[in-house]
Design an enzyme around this catalytic site. Structure first.
Site, PDB file in Angstrom:
ATOM      1  N   SER A  33       8.498  29.594   2.609  1.00 38.71           N
ATOM      2  CA  SER A  33       8.007  28.674   3.649  1.00 38.71           C
ATOM      3  C   SER A  33       7.206  29.403   4.736  1.00 38.71           C
ATOM      4  O   SER A  33       7.290  29.043   5.907  1.00 38.71           O
ATOM      5  CB  SER A  33       9.159  27.870   4.249  1.00 38.71           C
ATOM      6  OG  SER A  33       9.791  27.107   3.225  1.00 38.71           O
ATOM      7  N   HIS A  76      10.353  36.618 -10.009  1.00 37.42           N
ATOM      8  CA  HIS A  76      10.440  35.520  -9.032  1.00 37.42           C
ATOM      9  C   HIS A  76      11.766  34.792  -9.232  1.00 37.42           C
ATOM     10  O   HIS A  76      12.231  34.637 -10.367  1.00 37.42           O
ATOM     11  CB  HIS A  76       9.266  34.559  -9.211  1.00 37.42           C
ATOM     12  CG  HIS A  76       9.158  33.581  -8.088  1.00 37.42           C
ATOM     13  ND1 HIS A  76       9.942  32.457  -8.024  1.00 37.42           N
ATOM     14  CD2 HIS A  76       8.407  33.589  -6.964  1.00 37.42           C
ATOM     15  CE1 HIS A  76       9.660  31.810  -6.897  1.00 37.42           C
ATOM     16  NE2 HIS A  76       8.729  32.471  -6.248  1.00 37.42           N
ATOM     17  N   GLY A  78      10.167  26.915  -0.542  1.00 39.63           N
ATOM     18  CA  GLY A  78       9.812  25.510  -0.697  1.00 39.63           C
ATOM     19  C   GLY A  78      10.713  24.561   0.073  1.00 39.63           C
ATOM     20  O   GLY A  78      10.691  23.354  -0.154  1.00 39.63           O
ATOM     21  N   ASN A 130       1.000  32.457  -4.521  1.00 34.16           N
ATOM     22  CA  ASN A 130       1.663  32.127  -5.783  1.00 34.16           C
ATOM     23  C   ASN A 130       1.505  30.624  -5.982  1.00 34.16           C
ATOM     24  O   ASN A 130       2.220  29.841  -5.365  1.00 34.16           O
ATOM     25  CB  ASN A 130       3.147  32.533  -5.683  1.00 34.16           C
ATOM     26  CG  ASN A 130       3.960  32.083  -6.875  1.00 34.16           C
ATOM     27  OD1 ASN A 130       3.404  31.663  -7.896  1.00 34.16           O
ATOM     28  ND2 ASN A 130       5.273  32.179  -6.755  1.00 34.16           N
ATOM     29  N   TRP A 131       0.567  30.275  -6.823  1.00 35.75           N
ATOM     30  CA  TRP A 131       0.257  28.841  -6.999  1.00 35.75           C
ATOM     31  C   TRP A 131       1.315  28.113  -7.828  1.00 35.75           C
ATOM     32  O   TRP A 131       1.315  26.899  -7.910  1.00 35.75           O
ATOM     33  CB  TRP A 131      -1.111  28.661  -7.656  1.00 35.75           C
ATOM     34  CG  TRP A 131      -2.274  29.172  -6.852  1.00 35.75           C
ATOM     35  CD1 TRP A 131      -2.233  29.812  -5.633  1.00 35.75           C
ATOM     36  CD2 TRP A 131      -3.663  29.077  -7.200  1.00 35.75           C
ATOM     37  NE1 TRP A 131      -3.499  30.120  -5.214  1.00 35.75           N
ATOM     38  CE2 TRP A 131      -4.405  29.687  -6.149  1.00 35.75           C
ATOM     39  CE3 TRP A 131      -4.354  28.547  -8.289  1.00 35.75           C
ATOM     40  CZ2 TRP A 131      -5.791  29.770  -6.176  1.00 35.75           C
ATOM     41  CZ3 TRP A 131      -5.739  28.633  -8.320  1.00 35.75           C
ATOM     42  CH2 TRP A 131      -6.446  29.233  -7.269  1.00 35.75           C
ATOM     43  N   LYS A 132       2.179  28.858  -8.495  1.00 38.13           N
ATOM     44  CA  LYS A 132       3.208  28.274  -9.376  1.00 38.13           C
ATOM     45  C   LYS A 132       2.542  27.337 -10.391  1.00 38.13           C
ATOM     46  O   LYS A 132       1.395  27.594 -10.776  1.00 38.13           O
ATOM     47  CB  LYS A 132       4.288  27.568  -8.539  1.00 38.13           C
ATOM     48  CG  LYS A 132       4.841  28.512  -7.458  1.00 38.13           C
ATOM     49  CD  LYS A 132       6.086  28.023  -6.777  1.00 38.13           C
ATOM     50  CE  LYS A 132       6.523  29.052  -5.740  1.00 38.13           C
ATOM     51  NZ  LYS A 132       7.750  28.678  -5.065  1.00 38.13           N
ATOM     52  N   GLY A 143       3.722  30.344  -1.338  1.00 38.10           N
ATOM     53  CA  GLY A 143       3.730  29.298  -2.353  1.00 38.10           C
ATOM     54  C   GLY A 143       2.931  28.095  -1.894  1.00 38.10           C
ATOM     55  O   GLY A 143       1.701  28.079  -1.943  1.00 38.10           O
ATOM     56  N   GLY A 144       3.624  27.084  -1.397  1.00 38.06           N
ATOM     57  CA  GLY A 144       3.000  25.815  -1.008  1.00 38.06           C
ATOM     58  C   GLY A 144       1.748  25.960  -0.156  1.00 38.06           C
ATOM     59  O   GLY A 144       0.715  25.322  -0.422  1.00 38.06           O
ATOM     60  N   GLU A 187      12.491  31.789  -9.312  1.00 35.23           N
ATOM     61  CA  GLU A 187      12.431  30.650 -10.248  1.00 35.23           C
ATOM     62  C   GLU A 187      12.509  31.132 -11.693  1.00 35.23           C
ATOM     63  O   GLU A 187      13.077  30.457 -12.555  1.00 35.23           O
ATOM     64  CB  GLU A 187      11.150  29.834  -9.983  1.00 35.23           C
ATOM     65  CG  GLU A 187      11.264  29.071  -8.656  1.00 35.23           C
ATOM     66  CD  GLU A 187       9.954  28.817  -7.933  1.00 35.23           C
ATOM     67  OE1 GLU A 187       8.875  28.938  -8.530  1.00 35.23           O
ATOM     68  OE2 GLU A 187      10.020  28.495  -6.721  1.00 35.23           O
ATOM     69  N   GLU A 195      12.078  37.338  -0.986  1.00 38.91           N
ATOM     70  CA  GLU A 195      12.024  35.879  -0.867  1.00 38.91           C
ATOM     71  C   GLU A 195      13.433  35.308  -0.897  1.00 38.91           C
ATOM     72  O   GLU A 195      14.025  35.172  -1.977  1.00 38.91           O
ATOM     73  CB  GLU A 195      11.215  35.287  -2.028  1.00 38.91           C
ATOM     74  CG  GLU A 195       9.812  35.819  -2.113  1.00 38.91           C
ATOM     75  CD  GLU A 195       8.897  34.878  -2.889  1.00 38.91           C
ATOM     76  OE1 GLU A 195       7.900  34.421  -2.304  1.00 38.91           O
ATOM     77  OE2 GLU A 195       9.181  34.569  -4.046  1.00 38.91           O
TER      78      GLU A 195
END
Ligand code: PGA
Length: 250
Positions: A213, A96, A174, A9-11, A234-235, A98, A168
């Site tokens: 993470s 998600h 993150g 998930n590159w966001k 993600g990251g 967010e 998640e």
């Protein structure tokens, strides 16, 4: 055997040209991960068309990070599931944390988005997870259970057969703070139990991904758990080596 999946998930990261380079690098290194694990990259909307082109035939599938709850029309700024499908996008992340937190997505919105995804043959990666205060109050099972019952329970058996779930915990996203493999397994097994209440045996086939993470160093322990079928990353998905490093954990 359940599917093993590692999705990135590159966001809202990477400029289009960088995203294409990242997708190409993931495709070029895809062989480093076993053929038993499926890879999905989920770039921003603006990159999708090019990323689909550079990953075609490489064993790397493409997903979007969201889709509209409506079919088409006067919805300024929205992108429909049909538009995504027409590009060759196969998956869509829905719910998600967010999106729930910053854009007010509720179960009601998500039911409509899920319907749009299925109507256009996109496979939803439906995200659930509790906030820190909810975990501390011991409410995580209730929160996650409700997120599943209010949305996933409305699917048909046929739709459910194509669902991917991602757990998640919001406190791990993150933050560098990962759920322990025991915490992950406990709630993944709970998720499968809830799904089985409605869909019976079919819940045995649902991939349940862990997100929050996740990195090459902790993926092996997490993925070793019987109900953890992969990760939503993600990251660490913004670097081809670390993304592949996670996929290699299988
Ligand atoms: P993270 O994000 O890996 O950067 O914690 C996971 C996600 O939100 O999908």
């Amino acid at each position: 055997m359940r599917r093993k999946i590692v999705a990135g998930n590159w966001k809202m990261n990477t400029m289009p040209a960088e995203g294409v380079e990242l997708a190409k690098a993931v495709a070029a290194k895809r062989h480093e991960a076993g053929s038993n694990v499926e890879l999905i990259v989920c770039p921003p909307f603006t990159h999708l068309s090019e990323v689909v082109k550079v990953t075609r035939g490489t064993g790397v599938a493409v997903g979007a990070q969201n889709c509209a709850a409506e079919e088409k029309g006067a919805y300024t700024g929205e992108v429909s599931a049909a538009m995504l499908a027409s590009l060759g996008v196969e998956y869509v992340i829905l719910g998600h944390s967010e999106r729930r937190e910053y854009y007010g997505e509720t179960s009601e919105t998500l039911n409509r988005k899920m319907a749009m995804a299925y109507a256009n043959k996109l496979v939803p990666i439906y995200c659930v997870g509790e906030k820190l205060a909810e975990r501390e109050a011991g409410k995580h099972f209730d929160v996650v259970g409700a997120q599943l019952r209010e949305v996933v329970f409305n699917l048909t058996t046929e739709q459910f057969a194509h669902l991917i779930v991602a757990y998640e915990p919001v406190w791990a996203i993150g933050t560098g703070k990962t759920a322990t493999s025991e915490q992950a397994e406990e709630i993944h097994a709970f998720i499968r139990k809830i799904l089985a209440e409605k869909f019976g045996e079919a819940a045995e086939n649902t991939p349940i991904l862990y997100g929050g993470s996740c990195k090459p160093s902790n993926a092996p322990e997490l993925f070793a758990k019987s109900d953890v079928d992969g990760g939503l990353i993600g990251g660490a998905a913004l670097d081809a080596d670390s993304f592949l490093g996670i996929a290699k954990a299988f």
